[in-house]
Every structure is written in structure tokens, then in C-alpha cells.
Design a protein around this motif. Structure first.
Motif, PDB file in Angstrom:
ATOM      1  N   ASP A  52       0.826  -1.204   0.000  1.00 11.82           N
ATOM      2  CA  ASP A  52       0.000   0.000   0.000  1.00 11.82           C
ATOM      3  C   ASP A  52       0.860   1.254   0.000  1.00 11.82           C
ATOM      4  O   ASP A  52       2.040   1.212   0.347  1.00 11.82           O
ATOM      5  N   ASP A  53       0.244   2.351  -0.378  1.00  7.07           N
ATOM      6  CA  ASP A  53       0.923   3.647  -0.308  1.00  7.07           C
ATOM      7  C   ASP A  53       1.334   3.901   1.136  1.00  7.07           C
ATOM      8  O   ASP A  53       0.692   3.412   2.065  1.00  7.07           O
ATOM      9  N   TYR A  67       3.564  -4.248   3.340  1.00  5.91           N
ATOM     10  CA  TYR A  67       3.272  -5.355   2.433  1.00  5.91           C
ATOM     11  C   TYR A  67       1.806  -5.736   2.581  1.00  5.91           C
ATOM     12  O   TYR A  67       1.261  -5.774   3.688  1.00  5.91           O
ATOM     13  N   VAL A  68       1.172  -6.041   1.454  1.00  9.15           N
ATOM     14  CA  VAL A  68      -0.205  -6.513   1.437  1.00  9.15           C
ATOM     15  C   VAL A  68      -0.260  -7.677   0.457  1.00  9.15           C
ATOM     16  O   VAL A  68       0.246  -7.552  -0.666  1.00  9.15           O
ATOM     17  N   PRO A  69      -0.852  -8.802   0.827  1.00  9.71           N
ATOM     18  CA  PRO A  69      -1.007  -9.875  -0.166  1.00  9.71           C
ATOM     19  C   PRO A  69      -1.796  -9.341  -1.371  1.00  9.71           C
ATOM     20  O   PRO A  69      -2.815  -8.663  -1.196  1.00  9.71           O
ATOM     21  N   CYS A  70      -1.318  -9.617  -2.545  1.00 14.30           N
ATOM     22  CA  CYS A  70      -1.962  -9.095  -3.757  1.00 14.30           C
ATOM     23  C   CYS A  70      -3.434  -9.500  -3.836  1.00 14.30           C
ATOM     24  O   CYS A  70      -4.256  -8.735  -4.331  1.00 14.30           O
ATOM     25  N   THR A  71      -3.761 -10.679  -3.333  1.00 16.36           N
ATOM     26  CA  THR A  71      -5.143 -11.161  -3.394  1.00 16.36           C
ATOM     27  C   THR A  71      -6.094 -10.312  -2.564  1.00 16.36           C
ATOM     28  O   THR A  71      -7.305 -10.378  -2.761  1.00 16.36           O
ATOM     29  N   GLU A  72      -5.560  -9.510  -1.650  1.00 15.60           N
ATOM     30  CA  GLU A  72      -6.403  -8.630  -0.831  1.00 15.60           C
ATOM     31  C   GLU A  72      -6.594  -7.266  -1.477  1.00 15.60           C
ATOM     32  O   GLU A  72      -7.322  -6.433  -0.952  1.00 15.60           O
ATOM     33  N   GLY A  73      -5.912  -7.020  -2.591  1.00 13.00           N
ATOM     34  CA  GLY A  73      -5.963  -5.720  -3.240  1.00 13.00           C
ATOM     35  C   GLY A  73      -4.934  -4.802  -2.614  1.00 13.00           C
ATOM     36  O   GLY A  73      -4.694  -4.864  -1.409  1.00 13.00           O
ATOM     37  N   ALA A  74      -4.295  -3.989  -3.425  1.00 12.33           N
ATOM     38  CA  ALA A  74      -3.231  -3.109  -2.940  1.00 12.33           C
ATOM     39  C   ALA A  74      -3.120  -1.893  -3.846  1.00 12.33           C
ATOM     40  O   ALA A  74      -3.696  -1.852  -4.939  1.00 12.33           O
ATOM     41  N   ASP A  75      -2.341  -0.936  -3.389  1.00 10.91           N
ATOM     42  CA  ASP A  75      -2.124   0.277  -4.178  1.00 10.91           C
ATOM     43  C   ASP A  75      -1.053   0.096  -5.246  1.00 10.91           C
ATOM     44  O   ASP A  75      -1.083   0.763  -6.275  1.00 10.91           O
ATOM     45  N   VAL A 141       4.143  -1.058 -10.567  1.00 11.39           N
ATOM     46  CA  VAL A 141       2.943  -0.840 -11.357  1.00 11.39           C
ATOM     47  C   VAL A 141       1.806  -0.460 -10.410  1.00 11.39           C
ATOM     48  O   VAL A 141       1.769  -0.916  -9.264  1.00 11.39           O
ATOM     49  N   TYR A 142       0.914   0.398 -10.896  1.00 13.69           N
ATOM     50  CA  TYR A 142      -0.243   0.817 -10.102  1.00 13.69           C
ATOM     51  C   TYR A 142      -1.369   1.211 -11.040  1.00 13.69           C
ATOM     52  O   TYR A 142      -1.189   1.292 -12.257  1.00 13.69           O
ATOM     53  N   ARG A 143      -2.531   1.424 -10.474  1.00 13.30           N
ATOM     54  CA  ARG A 143      -3.691   1.873 -11.247  1.00 13.30           C
ATOM     55  C   ARG A 143      -3.980   3.314 -10.815  1.00 13.30           C
ATOM     56  O   ARG A 143      -4.325   3.548  -9.656  1.00 13.30           O
ATOM     57  N   ARG A 147      -7.221   1.147  -6.517  1.00 16.91           N
ATOM     58  CA  ARG A 147      -6.402   0.018  -6.072  1.00 16.91           C
ATOM     59  C   ARG A 147      -6.362  -1.096  -7.108  1.00 16.91           C
ATOM     60  O   ARG A 147      -7.265  -1.235  -7.927  1.00 16.91           O
ATOM     61  N   LEU A 148      -5.312  -1.884  -7.031  1.00 14.38           N
ATOM     62  CA  LEU A 148      -5.218  -3.096  -7.843  1.00 14.38           C
ATOM     63  C   LEU A 148      -6.066  -4.154  -7.152  1.00 14.38           C
ATOM     64  O   LEU A 148      -5.919  -4.371  -5.950  1.00 14.38           O
TER      65      LEU A 148
END
Length: 158
Positions: A52-53, A67-75, A141-143, A147-148
């Protein structure tokens, strides 16, 4: 009569305030100044991992990347690292190198429709980390619009 004027003034102020406010879904453009190698927690992020940011952490008394697991969504998601050449630290040169190399990797990973809605930025060493031997640039990479939802890395063999 004074109450009616006050209500009118308040309504006008509110209308003007919304005129100049940034829409909540306005795209965000992250640059090479968004994060750097000295951002707390960043060195714990490896390629392909999401985070996350940075947010202020009272315990650390600093902004911290988590750190955030990608499956939980992240920045953000790290998609690789590039190494700058030895030499004297020159931020504009290092930044240009980071944008170029991370851009090349981005273009190889995301082509056509898969790149839509995504952008990237490099995370650079600082003069201090460079003096300690850090030549690593993280590609992220980001959106810009949010969030991704999961990992956005293309699967091998697709």
C-alpha cells in the motif's frame, strides 16, 4: 432575516467549495519522487509483491510502506528491479535511467488491452543510500484510478 442570509451564505460557500474540490475518483500520477529507497518498509518488498501507499505510523514516527497480499488488493505491485551503473550520484540521470528501464519492462509485460488502466513509476535510491552502495531501482505498477484488485502481473504462458 439574519438567519436567512447566513443560510444563503453557507449554501453559496458550500457550492463554491465543491466547485474547486478534487473529485474523489480523480486519477493519481505517481512520480519517481513518490517513494524512495529510504521510505520505511520499502526494502522489505520483493519483486511481484504488493504494498500500500505509505501511511504515517505513530510507532515508527514516520511514513511506512506495508506489504499486502496481492489477493487482498493493494495500491502498488513491484514488478522488478534494475541496477544503475557505478559512479557519482546524479538524481536526474538515475531517474531517467529508472524511467527508461522500468518503462521497457512495463512495455514487455503489459501490451495492448492488458496495459489499459495501468501505469508505472521507478523507486530510486537517494544520495544517502547511493553512498552506501545502493544502485537498485524498484519498478512499480499501479492503477491511477484506484487500487489493484489482485496481482496484475501477466501469467507465464498466456
Amino acid at each position: 432575516m439574519p438567519v436567512i442570509r447566513w443560510v444563503g451564505v453557507a449554501a453559496t460557500a458550500l457550492a463554491l467549495g465543491t466547485l474547486f474540490a478534487t473529485p474523489p475518483d480523480a486519477p493519481v500520477k505517481k512520480t519517481d519522487a513518490f517513494l524512495d529507497a529510504e521510505t520505511t518498509g520499502l526494502l522489505n518488498i520483493e519483486a511481484t509483491e504488493c504494498f500500500d501507499d505509505p501511511e504515517y505510523d505513530r510507532m515508527a514516527n514516520d511514513k511506512v510502506v506495508v506489504y499486502v497480499p496481492c489477493t487482498e488488493g493493494a495500491d502498488n505491485q513491484s514488478y522488478g528491479f534494475v541496477h544503475a551503473a557505478e559512479g557519482t550520484f546524479d538524481r536526474p540521470t538515475v531517474a531517467a535511467f529508472g524511467w527508461d528501464r522500468c518503462g521497457q519492462a512495463f512495455d514487455k509485460l503489459w501490451r495492448g488491452p492488458s496495459a489499459e488502466g495501468l501505469d508505472f513509476y521507478p523507486v530510486l535510491p537517494t544520495a544517502e543510500t547511493w553512498a552506501d552502495g545502493d544502485r537498485v531501482i524498484m519498478c512499480v505498477v499501479y492503477r491511477p484510478t484506484g487500487r489493484l484488485p489482485d496481482s496484475v502481473l501477466p501469467l507465464a504462458g498466456r
